[in-house]
Write a protein that holds these residues in place. Structure first.
Motif, PDB file in Angstrom:
ATOM      1  N   ILE A 191       0.836  -1.202   0.000  1.00  0.00           N
ATOM      2  CA  ILE A 191       0.000   0.000   0.000  1.00  0.00           C
ATOM      3  C   ILE A 191       0.866   1.246   0.000  1.00  0.00           C
ATOM      4  O   ILE A 191       0.658   2.188  -0.776  1.00  0.00           O
ATOM      5  CB  ILE A 191      -0.949  -0.003   1.215  1.00  0.00           C
ATOM      6  CG1 ILE A 191      -1.981  -1.118   1.100  1.00  0.00           C
ATOM      7  CG2 ILE A 191      -1.632   1.359   1.369  1.00  0.00           C
ATOM      8  CD1 ILE A 191      -2.845  -1.267   2.333  1.00  0.00           C
ATOM      9  N   MET A 192       1.875   1.260   0.874  1.00  0.00           N
ATOM     10  CA  MET A 192       2.731   2.441   0.981  1.00  0.00           C
ATOM     11  C   MET A 192       3.510   2.694  -0.307  1.00  0.00           C
ATOM     12  O   MET A 192       3.650   3.842  -0.745  1.00  0.00           O
ATOM     13  CB  MET A 192       3.704   2.282   2.157  1.00  0.00           C
ATOM     14  CG  MET A 192       3.033   2.128   3.499  1.00  0.00           C
ATOM     15  SD  MET A 192       1.932   3.523   3.874  1.00  0.00           S
ATOM     16  CE  MET A 192       1.111   2.902   5.356  1.00  0.00           C
ATOM     17  N   SER A 193       4.005   1.640  -0.914  1.00  0.00           N
ATOM     18  CA  SER A 193       4.817   1.821  -2.118  1.00  0.00           C
ATOM     19  C   SER A 193       3.970   2.134  -3.345  1.00  0.00           C
ATOM     20  O   SER A 193       4.468   2.668  -4.336  1.00  0.00           O
ATOM     21  CB  SER A 193       5.662   0.567  -2.383  1.00  0.00           C
ATOM     22  OG  SER A 193       4.840  -0.551  -2.638  1.00  0.00           O
ATOM     23  N   ASP A 194       2.658   1.831  -3.276  1.00  0.00           N
ATOM     24  CA  ASP A 194       1.785   2.002  -4.435  1.00  0.00           C
ATOM     25  C   ASP A 194       0.835   3.193  -4.288  1.00  0.00           C
ATOM     26  O   ASP A 194      -0.036   3.397  -5.119  1.00  0.00           O
ATOM     27  CB  ASP A 194       0.983   0.713  -4.655  1.00  0.00           C
ATOM     28  CG  ASP A 194       0.374   0.635  -6.057  1.00  0.00           C
ATOM     29  OD1 ASP A 194       0.981   1.185  -6.998  1.00  0.00           O
ATOM     30  OD2 ASP A 194      -0.706   0.040  -6.204  1.00  0.00           O
ATOM     31  N   THR A 195       0.980   3.968  -3.209  1.00  0.00           N
ATOM     32  CA  THR A 195       0.118   5.138  -3.021  1.00  0.00           C
ATOM     33  C   THR A 195       0.524   6.249  -3.973  1.00  0.00           C
ATOM     34  O   THR A 195       1.702   6.584  -4.082  1.00  0.00           O
ATOM     35  CB  THR A 195       0.196   5.643  -1.570  1.00  0.00           C
ATOM     36  OG1 THR A 195      -0.250   4.607  -0.687  1.00  0.00           O
ATOM     37  CG2 THR A 195      -0.675   6.870  -1.375  1.00  0.00           C
ATOM     38  N   ARG A 196      -0.438   6.806  -4.660  1.00  0.00           N
ATOM     39  CA  ARG A 196      -0.175   7.846  -5.655  1.00  0.00           C
ATOM     40  C   ARG A 196       0.078   9.194  -4.971  1.00  0.00           C
ATOM     41  O   ARG A 196      -0.762   9.680  -4.211  1.00  0.00           O
ATOM     42  CB  ARG A 196      -1.350   7.954  -6.618  1.00  0.00           C
ATOM     43  CG  ARG A 196      -1.535   6.734  -7.511  1.00  0.00           C
ATOM     44  CD  ARG A 196      -2.879   6.765  -8.224  1.00  0.00           C
ATOM     45  NE  ARG A 196      -3.159   8.089  -8.811  1.00  0.00           N
ATOM     46  CZ  ARG A 196      -4.353   8.450  -9.262  1.00  0.00           C
ATOM     47  NH1 ARG A 196      -5.383   7.605  -9.180  1.00  0.00           N
ATOM     48  NH2 ARG A 196      -4.530   9.648  -9.801  1.00  0.00           N
TER      49      ARG A 196
ATOM     50  N   GLY B 228      -4.943   0.563  -1.009  1.00  0.00           N
ATOM     51  CA  GLY B 228      -5.335  -0.664  -0.320  1.00  0.00           C
ATOM     52  C   GLY B 228      -6.310  -1.495  -1.129  1.00  0.00           C
ATOM     53  O   GLY B 228      -6.186  -2.725  -1.212  1.00  0.00           O
ATOM     54  N   ILE B 229      -7.275  -0.840  -1.751  1.00  0.00           N
ATOM     55  CA  ILE B 229      -8.250  -1.559  -2.568  1.00  0.00           C
ATOM     56  C   ILE B 229      -7.577  -2.180  -3.784  1.00  0.00           C
ATOM     57  O   ILE B 229      -7.836  -3.342  -4.141  1.00  0.00           O
ATOM     58  CB  ILE B 229      -9.392  -0.606  -2.989  1.00  0.00           C
ATOM     59  CG1 ILE B 229     -10.196  -0.184  -1.754  1.00  0.00           C
ATOM     60  CG2 ILE B 229     -10.289  -1.266  -4.021  1.00  0.00           C
ATOM     61  CD1 ILE B 229     -11.217   0.898  -2.034  1.00  0.00           C
ATOM     62  N   ARG B 230      -6.687  -1.436  -4.413  1.00  0.00           N
ATOM     63  CA  ARG B 230      -6.015  -1.950  -5.602  1.00  0.00           C
ATOM     64  C   ARG B 230      -5.089  -3.127  -5.299  1.00  0.00           C
ATOM     65  O   ARG B 230      -4.810  -3.943  -6.177  1.00  0.00           O
ATOM     66  CB  ARG B 230      -5.236  -0.825  -6.291  1.00  0.00           C
ATOM     67  CG  ARG B 230      -6.117   0.182  -6.997  1.00  0.00           C
ATOM     68  CD  ARG B 230      -5.344   1.178  -7.825  1.00  0.00           C
ATOM     69  NE  ARG B 230      -4.671   2.186  -7.022  1.00  0.00           N
ATOM     70  CZ  ARG B 230      -3.381   2.245  -6.791  1.00  0.00           C
ATOM     71  NH1 ARG B 230      -2.587   1.310  -7.301  1.00  0.00           N
ATOM     72  NH2 ARG B 230      -2.851   3.207  -6.057  1.00  0.00           N
ATOM     73  N   ASN B 231      -4.626  -3.233  -4.059  1.00  0.00           N
ATOM     74  CA  ASN B 231      -3.690  -4.299  -3.705  1.00  0.00           C
ATOM     75  C   ASN B 231      -4.343  -5.455  -2.952  1.00  0.00           C
ATOM     76  O   ASN B 231      -3.635  -6.364  -2.485  1.00  0.00           O
ATOM     77  CB  ASN B 231      -2.540  -3.738  -2.870  1.00  0.00           C
ATOM     78  CG  ASN B 231      -1.515  -3.007  -3.711  1.00  0.00           C
ATOM     79  OD1 ASN B 231      -0.605  -3.617  -4.272  1.00  0.00           O
ATOM     80  ND2 ASN B 231      -1.658  -1.690  -3.809  1.00  0.00           N
TER      81      ASN B 231
ATOM     82  N   ARG C 200      -0.603 -12.763   4.238  1.00  0.00           N
ATOM     83  CA  ARG C 200      -0.479 -11.639   3.305  1.00  0.00           C
ATOM     84  C   ARG C 200       0.364 -10.514   3.897  1.00  0.00           C
ATOM     85  O   ARG C 200       0.941  -9.713   3.159  1.00  0.00           O
ATOM     86  CB  ARG C 200      -1.874 -11.090   2.958  1.00  0.00           C
ATOM     87  CG  ARG C 200      -2.688 -11.983   2.040  1.00  0.00           C
ATOM     88  CD  ARG C 200      -2.113 -12.046   0.635  1.00  0.00           C
ATOM     89  NE  ARG C 200      -1.863 -10.739   0.056  1.00  0.00           N
ATOM     90  CZ  ARG C 200      -2.790  -9.984  -0.530  1.00  0.00           C
ATOM     91  NH1 ARG C 200      -4.047 -10.421  -0.619  1.00  0.00           N
ATOM     92  NH2 ARG C 200      -2.480  -8.805  -1.043  1.00  0.00           N
ATOM     93  N   SER C 201       0.413 -10.447   5.232  1.00  0.00           N
ATOM     94  CA  SER C 201       1.146  -9.362   5.860  1.00  0.00           C
ATOM     95  C   SER C 201       1.503  -9.739   7.284  1.00  0.00           C
ATOM     96  O   SER C 201       0.771 -10.479   7.948  1.00  0.00           O
ATOM     97  CB  SER C 201       0.300  -8.073   5.873  1.00  0.00           C
ATOM     98  OG  SER C 201       1.017  -6.984   6.411  1.00  0.00           O
ATOM     99  N   VAL C 202       2.642  -9.226   7.761  1.00  0.00           N
ATOM    100  CA  VAL C 202       3.001  -9.302   9.169  1.00  0.00           C
ATOM    101  C   VAL C 202       3.493  -7.924   9.569  1.00  0.00           C
ATOM    102  O   VAL C 202       4.286  -7.297   8.856  1.00  0.00           O
ATOM    103  CB  VAL C 202       4.062 -10.391   9.444  1.00  0.00           C
ATOM    104  CG1 VAL C 202       5.319 -10.176   8.620  1.00  0.00           C
ATOM    105  CG2 VAL C 202       4.406 -10.446  10.923  1.00  0.00           C
TER     106      VAL C 202
END
Length: 334
Positions: free
Chosen positions: A170-175, A191-194, A217-219
């Motif tokens: 999410i952080m790396s893909d936020t516009r 978040g929705i896109r990922n 999916r995440s830790v």
């Protein structure tokens, strides 16, 4: 320098921090690209004068040096208080140099997330109030978590949360353009896109115990619990309890994210394995394939191994006077 400092006495306005004969002095380390940087500088100069402090040392961050070098310059100048004007990334860089020292840190939030400020009730939309709290607030010593990626020689620190997998994606893909227009809602878009994605195989060891295997999916490791909107994703996490909260997210199937959200909204209660919590001093996470990593909102690239280590009450922090949320600190008063 001490790293496991004992609980600090609560201090209030006018507390002498033990400076030399020249009087007390603050340093303002500020990201000049953030608005309203000029207003923050003016407020720090005004409150320094009102409190009888020397003129502040003002240091601007740069793209090449986001805060560490400026802190070292401030420490060389023997300042009593370092005020950070910027977002979560700038706060993290400054804290990394102040951990284990006797120098106080204070925040003037100027970013999008401002997660530490939100957890500590520091005004995120009133820089003047935040500057006033920096000079006239109360002092606490808080925990800091050291994070080592892929067995690197040096660790980095975080104050709020760090993780790998979905949250880091999410952080790396936020516009950035969307952040400028709608603020933290840009993270919702990312978040929705990922949401689609495959779970990763992980091996996790808590406090040196035998590792357990899982697909997730995440830790995430959390030092305090709240994110934007007041949502508490680490129920019971306190920033000064000497512990870190580790959360694993493992939704099953297309509707699995509904179970994750449901457990978040009931503050982690229930037996659904899609969301699980552990409290610890250390945690070690090993992956078969690399996943993206984030630390206090900064994307750090991909890794296959993370080591979390808590340094209890190793950072002195100034925050507003008044009642503190017991979901954030061990002692809610003053």
């Amino acid at each position: 320098m001490p790293t496991d400092a004992p609980p600090e006495a609560i201090t209030g306005p006018g507390t002498d921090t033990g400076t030399g004969p020249g009087g007390r002095r603050a340093a303002l380390i500020i990201n000049p690209t953030k608005s309203p940087a000029d207003d923050v500088r003016d407020a720090v100069e005004r409150f320094s004068a009102e409190e009888g402090w020397e003129a502040p040392l003002v240091l601007e961050t740069t793209e090449e040096d986001p805060g560490q070098g400026q802190v070292r310059e401030a420490l060389d100048a023997a300042v009593d208080l370092v005020i950070v004007g910027g977002g979560d990334g700038t706060v993290r860089c400054v804290a990394e140099e102040l951990v284990g020292t006797d120098t106080l840190m204070a925040l003037v939030p100027l970013g999008t997330g401002n997660l530490l400020a939100r957890n500590l009730d520091i005004a995120v939309d009133d820089p003047t109030s935040a500057v006033e709290a920096a000079f006239r607030g109360t002092e606490r010593s808080i925990d800091v978590v050291h994070l080592t990626m892929d067995r690197a020689q040096d660790a980095q620190v975080f104050l709020v949360m760090a993780g790998l997998g979905y949250d880091a994606a999410i952080m790396s893909d936020t516009r950035e353009d969307l952040k400028d227009r709608v603020g933290w809602l840009a993270y919702v878009d990312a978040g929705i896109r990922n949401l689609p994605g495959e779970p990763a195989h992980a091996s996790i060891s808590i406090d040196g115990a035998a590792p357990f295997e899982c697909r997730l999916r995440s830790v995430m490791g959390g030092n305090c619990g709240k994110i934007m909107g007041g949502l508490e994703i680490f129920p019971g996490a306190k920033i000064d309890d000497g512990l870190m909260d580790l959360m694993t997210i493992a939704p099953k199937g297309r509707l699995g994210w509904l179970a994750v959200l449901g457990k978040l909204f009931v503050r982690g209660r229930g037996k659904d394995p899609s969301l699980q919590y552990h409290q610890c001093l250390t945690a070690e996470v090993t992956l078969r394939e690399p996943l993206e990593v984030q630390m206090d909102g900064d994307a750090l690239g991909a890794a296959t191994h993370l080591l979390f280590e808590v340094k209890p009450r190793s950072l002195r922090l100034r925050m507003p006077l008044g009642y503190k949320d017991p979901a954030v600190v061990s002692d809610p008063l003053p």
